[in-house]
Design an enzyme around this catalytic site. Sequence first.
Site, PDB file in Angstrom:
ATOM      1  N   TYR A 176      21.220   1.651  23.251  1.00  0.00           N
ATOM      2  CA  TYR A 176      22.375   1.664  22.330  1.00  0.00           C
ATOM      3  C   TYR A 176      21.993   1.091  20.964  1.00  0.00           C
ATOM      4  O   TYR A 176      22.336   1.659  19.922  1.00  0.00           O
ATOM      5  CB  TYR A 176      23.492   0.853  22.980  1.00  0.00           C
ATOM      6  N   LYS A 183      22.129   3.090  17.436  1.00  0.00           N
ATOM      7  CA  LYS A 183      22.997   2.630  16.341  1.00  0.00           C
ATOM      8  C   LYS A 183      22.179   2.241  15.108  1.00  0.00           C
ATOM      9  O   LYS A 183      22.603   2.475  13.970  1.00  0.00           O
ATOM     10  CB  LYS A 183      23.876   1.471  16.819  1.00  0.00           C
TER      11      LYS A 183
HETATM   12  P1  NDP Z   1      35.985   4.476  23.573  1.00  0.00           P
HETATM   13  O1  NDP Z   1      35.095   4.413  24.773  1.00  0.00           O
HETATM   14  O2  NDP Z   1      37.295   3.771  23.616  1.00  0.00           O
HETATM   15  O3  NDP Z   1      36.219   6.000  23.154  1.00  0.00           O
HETATM   16  C1  NDP Z   1      35.127   6.850  23.039  1.00  0.00           C
HETATM   17  C2  NDP Z   1      35.560   8.192  22.508  1.00  0.00           C
HETATM   18  O4  NDP Z   1      34.387   9.021  22.353  1.00  0.00           O
HETATM   19  C3  NDP Z   1      36.485   8.943  23.425  1.00  0.00           C
HETATM   20  O5  NDP Z   1      37.390   9.722  22.675  1.00  0.00           O
HETATM   21  C4  NDP Z   1      35.510   9.846  24.194  1.00  0.00           C
HETATM   22  O6  NDP Z   1      36.114  11.009  24.728  1.00  0.00           O
HETATM   23  C5  NDP Z   1      34.560  10.221  23.075  1.00  0.00           C
HETATM   24  N1  NDP Z   1      33.279  10.705  23.557  1.00  0.00           N
HETATM   25  C6  NDP Z   1      32.397  10.046  24.364  1.00  0.00           C
HETATM   26  N2  NDP Z   1      31.335  10.818  24.613  1.00  0.00           N
HETATM   27  C7  NDP Z   1      31.534  11.990  23.957  1.00  0.00           C
HETATM   28  C8  NDP Z   1      30.801  13.191  23.848  1.00  0.00           C
HETATM   29  N3  NDP Z   1      29.625  13.360  24.462  1.00  0.00           N
HETATM   30  N4  NDP Z   1      31.311  14.197  23.097  1.00  0.00           N
HETATM   31  C9  NDP Z   1      32.508  14.053  22.488  1.00  0.00           C
HETATM   32  N5  NDP Z   1      33.262  12.948  22.555  1.00  0.00           N
HETATM   33  C10 NDP Z   1      32.780  11.920  23.288  1.00  0.00           C
HETATM   34  O7  NDP Z   1      35.085   3.940  22.370  1.00  0.00           O
HETATM   35  P2  NDP Z   1      35.425   2.897  21.199  1.00  0.00           P
HETATM   36  O8  NDP Z   1      36.630   3.321  20.475  1.00  0.00           O
HETATM   37  O9  NDP Z   1      35.299   1.529  21.721  1.00  0.00           O
HETATM   38  O10 NDP Z   1      34.125   3.125  20.270  1.00  0.00           O
HETATM   39  C11 NDP Z   1      34.099   4.127  19.266  1.00  0.00           C
HETATM   40  C12 NDP Z   1      32.768   4.005  18.537  1.00  0.00           C
HETATM   41  O11 NDP Z   1      32.635   2.707  17.992  1.00  0.00           O
HETATM   42  C13 NDP Z   1      31.561   4.236  19.436  1.00  0.00           C
HETATM   43  O12 NDP Z   1      30.546   4.920  18.731  1.00  0.00           O
HETATM   44  C14 NDP Z   1      31.098   2.832  19.749  1.00  0.00           C
HETATM   45  O13 NDP Z   1      29.719   2.789  20.045  1.00  0.00           O
HETATM   46  C15 NDP Z   1      31.415   2.137  18.431  1.00  0.00           C
HETATM   47  N6  NDP Z   1      31.569   0.702  18.549  1.00  0.00           N
HETATM   48  C16 NDP Z   1      32.532   0.169  19.351  1.00  0.00           C
HETATM   49  C17 NDP Z   1      32.677  -1.196  19.444  1.00  0.00           C
HETATM   50  C18 NDP Z   1      33.721  -1.828  20.281  1.00  0.00           C
HETATM   51  O14 NDP Z   1      33.716  -3.061  20.365  1.00  0.00           O
HETATM   52  N7  NDP Z   1      34.646  -1.093  20.877  1.00  0.00           N
HETATM   53  C19 NDP Z   1      31.782  -2.106  18.715  1.00  0.00           C
HETATM   54  C20 NDP Z   1      30.830  -1.444  17.872  1.00  0.00           C
HETATM   55  C21 NDP Z   1      30.725  -0.090  17.826  1.00  0.00           C
HETATM   56  P3  NDP Z   1      36.819  10.945  26.222  1.00  0.00           P
HETATM   57  O15 NDP Z   1      38.103  10.200  26.005  1.00  0.00           O
HETATM   58  O16 NDP Z   1      37.038  12.362  26.562  1.00  0.00           O
HETATM   59  O17 NDP Z   1      35.880  10.210  27.106  1.00  0.00           O
END
Ligand code: NDP
Length: 241
Positions: A147, A151
Amino acid sequence: MAGRIALVTGGTRGIGLAIAHALRAQGASVAVVYNANEAAAQKCRDEGFLAVKFDVGDFAQCQAAVREVETRLGGIDILVNNAGITRDATLHKMTPEAWNDVIRVDLTGAFNMTRQVIEGMRSRGFGRVINIASINGQKGQFGQTNYAAAKAGLIGFTKSLAQEGARAGVTANAIAPGYIATDMVAAVPPAVLDKIKSEIPVARLGQPEEIARCAAFLASDDAGFITGATFAINGGQYLLG
Ligand code: NDP
């Protein structure tokens, strides 16, 4: 932002959903991409978003889906590469699948999506690409070599794209969130989460809307001089010069 077309990957839940709402509140037409969770997608549709299902890790699927969105809404002006997954393990236990899955979705997904929209942005003389990186791509994190590599890669991708897009009116910026209260963080074991919270100077998790406000500003016409930057939004957990 009225009249702009935006696409947010992973826009049906968590940070992406908050960004979708923030962009729409500023007048953009917003499509959201998801991968599996139909209930979350249906909720978005009920709220009036165009929700499309595909895997950002698959170039051909991205190509077909972006064409479909552009047919329905128009050329994409704002792309938010937010979809991301984790498959945590220390390196000495990490499987090739865990490595490849994360690189494919979190890093290659941004290439797959940006490649579909960059030519249109350049030809129209306007574009905003916003990549959601992570604090752990900046500082590293135990159990997250895959990861953190993805990133950190996104940040290099952003800086290079910024240089290529500048003359064509296309900006590229990254946001590196700290720990935000979403499903992804809910999956962290409580004891680990308590330790993480104790390391955050503001003494709480961030809210998705606190990331979304930054993304919406970066997407706006007012942000044309901001490009190649990485915005650390982490409650003071990791401070960079
Ligand atoms: P969530 O796990 O809550 O949501 C992830 C979203 O991405 C969902 O809509 C999911 O779809 C979609 N998704 C996952 N895999 C795919 C794929 N292969 N193709 C299309 N869509 C996909 O994530 P967060 O909101 O927590 O995180 C969002 C971003 O922020 C990510 O990149 C994460 O790495 C980054 N981030 C998050 C942090 C945190 O603390 N939450 C901290 C730092 C970075 P589905 O619902 O269908 O699974």
